[in-house]
Motif scaffolding. Structure first.
Motif, mmCIF file in Angstrom:
data_model
loop_
_atom_site.group_PDB
_atom_site.id
_atom_site.type_symbol
_atom_site.label_atom_id
_atom_site.label_comp_id
_atom_site.label_asym_id
_atom_site.label_seq_id
_atom_site.Cartn_x
_atom_site.Cartn_y
_atom_site.Cartn_z
ATOM 1 N N VAL A 258 9.660 0.774 9.813
ATOM 2 C CA VAL A 258 10.350 -0.017 10.831
ATOM 3 C C VAL A 258 10.544 0.809 12.110
ATOM 4 O O VAL A 258 10.283 0.328 13.216
ATOM 5 C CB VAL A 258 11.705 -0.536 10.295
ATOM 6 N N ALA A 259 10.966 2.050 11.964
ATOM 7 C CA ALA A 259 11.154 2.911 13.139
ATOM 8 C C ALA A 259 9.823 3.151 13.852
ATOM 9 O O ALA A 259 9.765 3.192 15.084
ATOM 10 C CB ALA A 259 11.778 4.240 12.728
ATOM 11 N N GLY A 260 8.757 3.267 13.077
ATOM 12 C CA GLY A 260 7.437 3.497 13.657
ATOM 13 C C GLY A 260 6.949 2.357 14.514
ATOM 14 O O GLY A 260 6.158 2.552 15.446
ATOM 15 N N ALA B 209 0.804 -1.224 0.000
ATOM 16 C CA ALA B 209 0.000 0.000 0.000
ATOM 17 C C ALA B 209 0.837 1.275 0.000
ATOM 18 O O ALA B 209 0.617 2.175 -0.805
ATOM 19 C CB ALA B 209 -0.959 0.011 1.184
ATOM 20 N N GLY B 210 1.782 1.366 0.906
ATOM 21 C CA GLY B 210 2.616 2.564 0.972
ATOM 22 C C GLY B 210 3.455 2.737 -0.274
ATOM 23 O O GLY B 210 3.590 3.846 -0.801
ATOM 24 N N LEU C 282 12.800 3.891 0.086
ATOM 25 C CA LEU C 282 13.651 3.441 1.180
ATOM 26 C C LEU C 282 13.310 4.187 2.467
ATOM 27 O O LEU C 282 13.226 3.595 3.543
ATOM 28 C CB LEU C 282 15.128 3.640 0.823
ATOM 29 N N GLY C 283 13.086 5.491 2.364
ATOM 30 C CA GLY C 283 12.709 6.287 3.531
ATOM 31 C C GLY C 283 11.404 5.827 4.145
ATOM 32 O O GLY C 283 11.259 5.769 5.369
ATOM 33 N N ALA C 284 10.435 5.479 3.290
ATOM 34 C CA ALA C 284 9.151 4.972 3.794
ATOM 35 C C ALA C 284 9.349 3.653 4.527
ATOM 36 O O ALA C 284 8.752 3.424 5.587
ATOM 37 C CB ALA C 284 8.162 4.801 2.650
ATOM 38 N N ALA C 285 10.213 2.783 3.992
ATOM 39 C CA ALA C 285 10.481 1.502 4.641
ATOM 40 C C ALA C 285 11.174 1.705 5.984
ATOM 41 O O ALA C 285 10.800 1.093 6.991
ATOM 42 C CB ALA C 285 11.342 0.625 3.728
ATOM 43 N N PRO D 67 6.347 6.558 8.387
ATOM 44 C CA PRO D 67 6.509 6.240 6.965
ATOM 45 C C PRO D 67 6.335 7.477 6.077
ATOM 46 O O PRO D 67 7.070 7.665 5.109
ATOM 47 C CB PRO D 67 5.411 5.211 6.690
ATOM 48 N N PHE D 68 5.389 8.323 6.433
ATOM 49 C CA PHE D 68 5.169 9.585 5.715
ATOM 50 C C PHE D 68 6.414 10.456 5.796
ATOM 51 O O PHE D 68 6.910 10.963 4.794
ATOM 52 C CB PHE D 68 3.951 10.297 6.314
#
Length: 162
Positions: A95-97, A72-73, A88-91, A109-110
Motif C-alpha cells: 500500500v505504501a509503495g 503472489a507475494g 502484514l508488513g508486505a501488505a 513489499p520486500f
C-alpha cells in the motif's frame, strides 16, 4: 465506418493501451482495462467476430491476472514460512509503495515483509529470506500479468481477424 465507430475504436484501443500500462503500474487495473477495451471492440460489430466464447476466455484471463496480483507475494512469503507480521508488513509495504510509484511497489513489499519478520522473530536471516521470497513472488506476478495482458490482446486480435 461512422464517426461514432471511429470514436469507439479509439476508446477501445485507448483502454487496451491503458491496461497494458496497468499491468506494470499498480495504480491501474491492467487486466480489467484490457478486458473493457476488448469488450468495447467486440461491441462495435455486435459481437460478430468476438463472441461469447472469446469474451469468456478474456474474462477468465482477467480473473487469473487479478488472483495472481493478490496472492503472489503472500505465496512467496508463505513458501519460506513467513510469520503473520511478515505478511502484514508486505501488505503495508504494498500500500505504501503505491504512493511511491513503480520502484516503491517493487521495493516496499520486500522491506515490509522483512521488517515484519524481524519484529516477529528477531532473526536477520529469516527476515532477509522472507523479504526476498516476497519480492520474488511480486516480480513473478508482475511478469505473469504482463504476459496475460498480451495473451488477452492476442486472443482479441485473432478473434477479430478470423
Amino acid at each position: 465506418m461512422s464517426w461514432v465507430d471511429v470514436a469507439l475504436w479509439v476508446l477501445s484501443i485507448g483502454l487496451i493501451l491503458l491496461g497494458l500500462a496497468g499491468a506494470v503500474l499498480p495504480v491501474l487495473p491492467g487486466a480489467a482495462l484490457v478486458l473493457a477495451g476488448t469488450v468495447v471492440g467486440a461491441w462495435i460489430d455486435d459481437f460478430q467476430h468476438v463472441g461469447g466464447w472469446t469474451i469468456g476466455v478474456l474474462v477468465a484471463l482477467a480473473l487469473l491476472s487479478w488472483v495472481l496480483d493478490y496472492v503472489a507475494g503472500v505465496l512467496g512469503a508463505k513458501k519460506v514460512g513467513a510469520s503473520k507480521q511478515a505478511l502484514l508488513g508486505a501488505a503495508v509495504g504494498t500500500v505504501a509503495g503505491l504512493f511511491l510509484g513503480f520502484v516503491g511497489v517493487l521495493v516496499l513489499p520486500f522491506v515490509g515483509a522483512a521488517v515484519g519478520e524481524y519484529m516477529a522473530r528477531r532473526d536477520h536471516r529469516a527476515a532477509a529470506r522472507v523479504g526476498m521470497a516476497t519480492g520474488i513472488g511480486l516480480v513473478l506476478a508482475l511478469v505473469a500479468k504482463v504476459v496475460i495482458a498480451f495473451v488477452m490482446i492476442g486472443v482479441f486480435v485473432v478473434a477479430l481477424l478470423v
